[in-house]
Design a protein around this motif. Sequence first.
Motif, PDB file in Angstrom:
ATOM      1  N   VAL A   1       6.861   4.636  40.968  1.00  0.00           N
ATOM      2  CA  VAL A   1       7.679   3.534  40.442  1.00  0.00           C
ATOM      3  C   VAL A   1       7.297   3.248  38.994  1.00  0.00           C
ATOM      4  CG1 VAL A   1       8.289   1.102  40.692  1.00  0.00           C
ATOM      5  CG2 VAL A   1       7.934   2.497  42.733  1.00  0.00           C
ATOM      6  N   LYS A   2       6.003   3.210  38.742  1.00  0.00           N
ATOM      7  CA  LYS A   2       5.531   2.892  37.384  1.00  0.00           C
ATOM      8  C   LYS A   2       5.722   4.074  36.428  1.00  0.00           C
ATOM      9  CE  LYS A   2       1.721   1.503  39.406  1.00  0.00           C
ATOM     10  NZ  LYS A   2       0.349   1.004  39.679  1.00  0.00           N
ATOM     11  N   ASP A   3       5.634   5.293  36.937  1.00  0.00           N
ATOM     12  CA  ASP A   3       5.775   6.468  36.072  1.00  0.00           C
ATOM     13  C   ASP A   3       7.213   6.694  35.611  1.00  0.00           C
ATOM     14  OD1 ASP A   3       3.146   7.165  35.870  1.00  0.00           O
ATOM     15  OD2 ASP A   3       3.196   8.687  37.453  1.00  0.00           O
ATOM     16  N   THR A   4       8.178   6.081  36.268  1.00  0.00           N
ATOM     17  CA  THR A   4       9.559   6.210  35.790  1.00  0.00           C
ATOM     18  C   THR A   4       9.709   5.634  34.387  1.00  0.00           C
ATOM     19  OG1 THR A   4      10.160   4.115  36.884  1.00  0.00           O
ATOM     20  CG2 THR A   4      10.571   6.154  38.116  1.00  0.00           C
ATOM     21  N   ALA A   5       8.768   4.776  33.975  1.00  0.00           N
ATOM     22  CA  ALA A   5       8.817   4.208  32.624  1.00  0.00           C
ATOM     23  C   ALA A   5       8.660   5.289  31.557  1.00  0.00           C
ATOM     24  CB  ALA A   5       7.724   3.153  32.459  1.00  0.00           C
ATOM     25  N   LEU A   6       8.083   6.449  31.917  1.00  0.00           N
ATOM     26  CA  LEU A   6       7.905   7.534  30.950  1.00  0.00           C
ATOM     27  C   LEU A   6       9.227   8.180  30.549  1.00  0.00           C
ATOM     28  CD1 LEU A   6       4.754   9.288  32.467  1.00  0.00           C
ATOM     29  CD2 LEU A   6       4.844   7.761  30.492  1.00  0.00           C
ATOM     30  N   LEU A   7      10.283   7.880  31.290  1.00  0.00           N
ATOM     31  CA  LEU A   7      11.578   8.493  30.984  1.00  0.00           C
ATOM     32  C   LEU A   7      12.178   7.970  29.691  1.00  0.00           C
ATOM     33  CD1 LEU A   7      13.176   8.622  34.558  1.00  0.00           C
ATOM     34  CD2 LEU A   7      11.828  10.352  33.367  1.00  0.00           C
ATOM     35  N   TYR A   8      11.514   7.009  29.072  1.00  0.00           N
ATOM     36  CA  TYR A   8      11.995   6.509  27.790  1.00  0.00           C
ATOM     37  C   TYR A   8      12.039   7.621  26.752  1.00  0.00           C
ATOM     38  CZ  TYR A   8       7.378   6.724  25.600  1.00  0.00           C
ATOM     39  OH  TYR A   8       6.196   7.170  25.068  1.00  0.00           O
TER      40      TYR A   8
ATOM     41  N   ILE B   1      16.346   7.501  28.363  1.00  0.00           N
ATOM     42  CA  ILE B   1      16.856   6.882  29.590  1.00  0.00           C
ATOM     43  C   ILE B   1      16.394   5.430  29.632  1.00  0.00           C
ATOM     44  CG2 ILE B   1      16.748   6.901  32.113  1.00  0.00           C
ATOM     45  CD1 ILE B   1      16.428   9.951  31.934  1.00  0.00           C
ATOM     46  N   THR B   2      17.340   4.526  29.738  1.00  0.00           N
ATOM     47  CA  THR B   2      17.011   3.097  29.678  1.00  0.00           C
ATOM     48  C   THR B   2      16.711   2.564  31.070  1.00  0.00           C
ATOM     49  OG1 THR B   2      18.527   2.900  27.801  1.00  0.00           O
ATOM     50  CG2 THR B   2      17.758   0.859  28.776  1.00  0.00           C
ATOM     51  N   GLU B   3      15.465   2.757  31.503  1.00  0.00           N
ATOM     52  CA  GLU B   3      15.046   2.170  32.779  1.00  0.00           C
ATOM     53  C   GLU B   3      14.489   0.766  32.506  1.00  0.00           C
ATOM     54  OE1 GLU B   3      11.478   1.990  32.670  1.00  0.00           O
ATOM     55  OE2 GLU B   3      11.996   2.823  30.729  1.00  0.00           O
ATOM     56  N   LEU B   4      13.873   0.178  33.502  1.00  0.00           N
ATOM     57  CA  LEU B   4      13.520  -1.244  33.439  1.00  0.00           C
ATOM     58  C   LEU B   4      12.574  -1.579  32.284  1.00  0.00           C
ATOM     59  CD1 LEU B   4      13.713  -4.049  34.638  1.00  0.00           C
ATOM     60  CD2 LEU B   4      11.954  -3.413  36.304  1.00  0.00           C
ATOM     61  N   LEU B   5      11.473  -0.833  32.138  1.00  0.00           N
ATOM     62  CA  LEU B   5      10.490  -1.189  31.122  1.00  0.00           C
ATOM     63  C   LEU B   5      11.025  -0.951  29.706  1.00  0.00           C
ATOM     64  CD1 LEU B   5       7.671  -2.312  30.751  1.00  0.00           C
ATOM     65  CD2 LEU B   5       6.789   0.031  30.773  1.00  0.00           C
ATOM     66  N   THR B   6      11.778   0.122  29.527  1.00  0.00           N
ATOM     67  CA  THR B   6      12.387   0.383  28.222  1.00  0.00           C
ATOM     68  C   THR B   6      13.348  -0.735  27.847  1.00  0.00           C
ATOM     69  OG1 THR B   6      12.223   2.773  28.550  1.00  0.00           O
ATOM     70  CG2 THR B   6      13.774   2.007  26.886  1.00  0.00           C
ATOM     71  N   LEU B   7      14.114  -1.183  28.823  1.00  0.00           N
ATOM     72  CA  LEU B   7      15.043  -2.292  28.589  1.00  0.00           C
ATOM     73  C   LEU B   7      14.291  -3.553  28.188  1.00  0.00           C
ATOM     74  CD1 LEU B   7      18.000  -3.191  28.705  1.00  0.00           C
ATOM     75  CD2 LEU B   7      17.656  -3.768  31.110  1.00  0.00           C
ATOM     76  N   ALA B   8      13.146  -3.800  28.828  1.00  0.00           N
ATOM     77  CA  ALA B   8      12.334  -4.973  28.485  1.00  0.00           C
ATOM     78  C   ALA B   8      11.828  -4.870  27.052  1.00  0.00           C
ATOM     79  CB  ALA B   8      11.164  -5.093  29.450  1.00  0.00           C
ATOM     80  N   LYS B   9      11.397  -3.681  26.652  1.00  0.00           N
ATOM     81  CA  LYS B   9      10.885  -3.489  25.295  1.00  0.00           C
ATOM     82  C   LYS B   9      11.974  -3.710  24.257  1.00  0.00           C
ATOM     83  CE  LYS B   9       8.632  -0.070  22.311  1.00  0.00           C
ATOM     84  NZ  LYS B   9       8.085   1.316  22.226  1.00  0.00           N
ATOM     85  N   VAL B  10      13.153  -3.138  24.501  1.00  0.00           N
ATOM     86  CA  VAL B  10      14.264  -3.280  23.555  1.00  0.00           C
ATOM     87  C   VAL B  10      14.686  -4.745  23.441  1.00  0.00           C
ATOM     88  CG1 VAL B  10      16.688  -2.719  23.145  1.00  0.00           C
ATOM     89  CG2 VAL B  10      15.106  -0.934  23.910  1.00  0.00           C
ATOM     90  N   THR B  11      14.807  -5.420  24.587  1.00  0.00           N
ATOM     91  CA  THR B  11      15.224  -6.821  24.587  1.00  0.00           C
ATOM     92  C   THR B  11      14.175  -7.710  23.930  1.00  0.00           C
ATOM     93  OG1 THR B  11      16.387  -6.412  26.679  1.00  0.00           O
ATOM     94  CG2 THR B  11      16.071  -8.700  26.046  1.00  0.00           C
ATOM     95  N   SER B  12      12.905  -7.422  24.197  1.00  0.00           N
ATOM     96  CA  SER B  12      11.827  -8.211  23.602  1.00  0.00           C
ATOM     97  C   SER B  12      11.822  -8.088  22.083  1.00  0.00           C
ATOM     98  CB  SER B  12      10.473  -7.755  24.166  1.00  0.00           C
ATOM     99  OG  SER B  12       9.415  -8.462  23.561  1.00  0.00           O
TER     100      SER B  12
END
Length: 214
Positions: A154-161, A165-176
Amino acid sequence: MFDYLTTILPTFLGGLKTTIFYFIMTLIFAIPIGIVSALIKAKRIPVFTQLIGLYIMIMRGTPLLLQILFVYIGLPYIGVSFEREVAAIIALSLNYGAYFAEIFRAGIVDIDKGQHEAADVLGLTPFRTFRRIILPQMVKKVLPPTANEVINLVKDTALLYVLGITELLTLAKVTSNADVSLLPYFIAGVLYFIFISLLAKLFQKAEKHFSYYE
């Protein structure tokens, strides 16, 4: 703040949906890869055992981020190209398939060889022996380490940035960055926590279900 939350929450749920999609697709392919690889190593099939051993060593000995980049950017140099979504699934599946292979192999070899011999005496085919006798016991033994790997996935999917690929953590970074706020990271953390907590509960129920093999 409440208005801000209601504004961005639907977008974040979309990011979570993307994370869950790659999570599920990886498991669909990684688990069979792990099972087949584990059986080959456990049975010590000539040549194939060495090839599987090399595959596992490479997958476990190199960073997942490098593997993702190799599949998407490196393979086209030898004429093999994939869309970024497919490349992401391939890289994650091969990586986690290697880890699952070692977990499953340990579960298989830990089962008493006498059970294999008893199955032969009863006339069971190797497939039925594995499905009816070995697999249920193996599942019980490998559930805890498998649960850890699944949660790591689940946590490693963040590497898809790295593939855009805009997964949850990437979206948080962009929005932040856009809103100059840490709240998006907090929301992403809460969504990760809820999803992982549900997975943990699911594995607890699975362990309880297979507890009759103790």
